[in-house]
Design a protein around this motif. Structure first.
Motif, PDB file in Angstrom:
ATOM      1  N   SER A 124       0.849  -1.188   0.000  1.00 22.66           N
ATOM      2  CA  SER A 124       0.000   0.000   0.000  1.00 22.66           C
ATOM      3  C   SER A 124       0.884   1.238   0.000  1.00 22.66           C
ATOM      4  N   ILE A 125       0.304   2.374  -0.399  1.00 24.51           N
ATOM      5  CA  ILE A 125       1.019   3.643  -0.441  1.00 24.51           C
ATOM      6  C   ILE A 125       0.091   4.755   0.019  1.00 24.51           C
ATOM      7  N   LEU A 126       0.680   5.898   0.330  1.00 23.10           N
ATOM      8  CA  LEU A 126      -0.073   7.121   0.574  1.00 23.10           C
ATOM      9  C   LEU A 126       0.093   8.048  -0.619  1.00 23.10           C
ATOM     10  N   PRO A 127      -0.936   8.768  -1.031  1.00 19.51           N
ATOM     11  CA  PRO A 127      -0.768   9.758  -2.102  1.00 19.51           C
ATOM     12  C   PRO A 127       0.199  10.852  -1.667  1.00 19.51           C
ATOM     13  N   PRO A 128       0.751  11.608  -2.618  1.00 21.15           N
ATOM     14  CA  PRO A 128       1.637  12.716  -2.248  1.00 21.15           C
ATOM     15  C   PRO A 128       0.883  13.780  -1.450  1.00 21.15           C
ATOM     16  N   LYS A 129       1.579  14.394  -0.503  1.00 23.93           N
ATOM     17  CA  LYS A 129       1.026  15.517   0.247  1.00 23.93           C
ATOM     18  C   LYS A 129       1.394  16.813  -0.458  1.00 23.93           C
TER      19      LYS A 129
END
Length: 212
Positions: free
Chosen positions: A42-47
Motif C-alpha cells: 500500500s502507499i499514501l498519495p503525495p502531500k
C-alpha cells in the motif's frame, strides 16, 4: 528486462499526461492520509497542493503488474515543467546472481545513456528503509529529444526506491517522484512532498506465501 523497459516507457508517458491538463481523467487528491491498497503493498498519495491522480496506465486484477501516477499541476499550467509521483510493479526475471545485483540493474536502467538521454549524476545504493531488499536511487538525466521541442535541453530529476517483495521474489516495486524541466528553468523543491510519498510504501504479507 522487458518489465524494466516498460517502466521507462510508462515514466515518460506519465509525464506527458500533463499535456491533458483539465481532462476528466485527472482526479484531485483530497485526502493524502488515505492509504491506497494493492496486492501485497500500500502507499499514501503525495502531500501538498495541486496533486492529481491519473488513471492507471497498466493494471491487472491479479498479480503485481500495475502503475499508478500522480501529477502536480502548476498554476498557470506549464507544458515545459512537469512533476510526477509514480508507483509501478511488475514481474522481473530471476536469473543467476544476487538479489542485490538485480536491484542495481533495475535502478540503473533509468540512467542509461542513449541517443536522447545523458546521465549527469547518479547515486544507487542498498537501503533497507522500506524492506530488506531495496535500493535507493537519486539521479539527474539530460533529455534532448522531448517531442515538440527540437533543440531544447530538458533536465529530468528522479528520486526513489526499487524493492523486491519478500513474499513474491520475482516481483519488484518501484516508487519515485520526478520532475522534468527546461535546462534554463530552476527546479522545484519537492523533497517535503516527494520523500513522504516514496517512504510511505508498506509491504503486506500475502496469505499462503512464505518469505524466501
Amino acid at each position: 528486462m522487458r518489465i524494466v523497459q516498460a517502466w521507462i516507457i510508462l515514466l515518460y508517458v506519465g509525464l506527458g499526461v500533463v499535456g491533458c491538463i483539465g481532462g476528466p481523467q485527472l482526479v484531485p487528491v483530497t485526502d493524502p492520509t488515505q492509504r491506497l491498497e494493492f496486492e501485497g503493498f500500500s502507499i499514501l498519495p503525495p502531500k501538498g497542493e495541486n496533486w492529481f491522480m491519473a488513471p492507471p496506465a497498466l493494471r491487472k486484477q491479479q498479480g503485481p503488474d500495475m502503475i499508478v501516477s500522480f501529477l502536480k499541476l502548476a498554476t498557470p499550467p506549464s507544458k515545459t515543467h512537469t512533476v510526477a509521483a509514480t508507483v509501478r510493479g511488475g514481474r522481473v526475471p530471476i536469473s543467476a546472481g544476487s538479489r542485490a545485483e538485480l536491484l542495481q540493474k533495475l535502478a540503473q536502467v533509468y540512467f542509461e545513456q542513449t541517443g536522447r538521454h545523458r546521465p549527469v549524476s547518479v547515486t544507487i545504493a542498498p537501503n533497507n528503509t522500506l524492506a530488506p531488499d531495496c535500493v535507493r536511487y537519486d539521479g539527474t538525466v539530460e533529455d534532448r529529444g522531448v517531442p515538440g521541442y527540437p533543440g531544447s535541453v530538458y533536465i529530468m530529476d528522479m528520486h526513489g526506491f526499487v524493492c523486491l517483495h519478500s513474499d513474491l521474489p520475482d516481483a519488484a516495486i518501484d516508487i519515485q517522484y520526478s520532475q522534468r524541466r527546461l535546462q534554463e528553468d530552476p527546479p522545484l523543491a519537492l523533497e517535503a512532498e516527494g520523500e513522504p510519498f516514496v517512504k510511505s510504501l508498506l509491504f503486506n504479507r500475502l496469505p499462503g506465501r512464505s518469505s524466501p
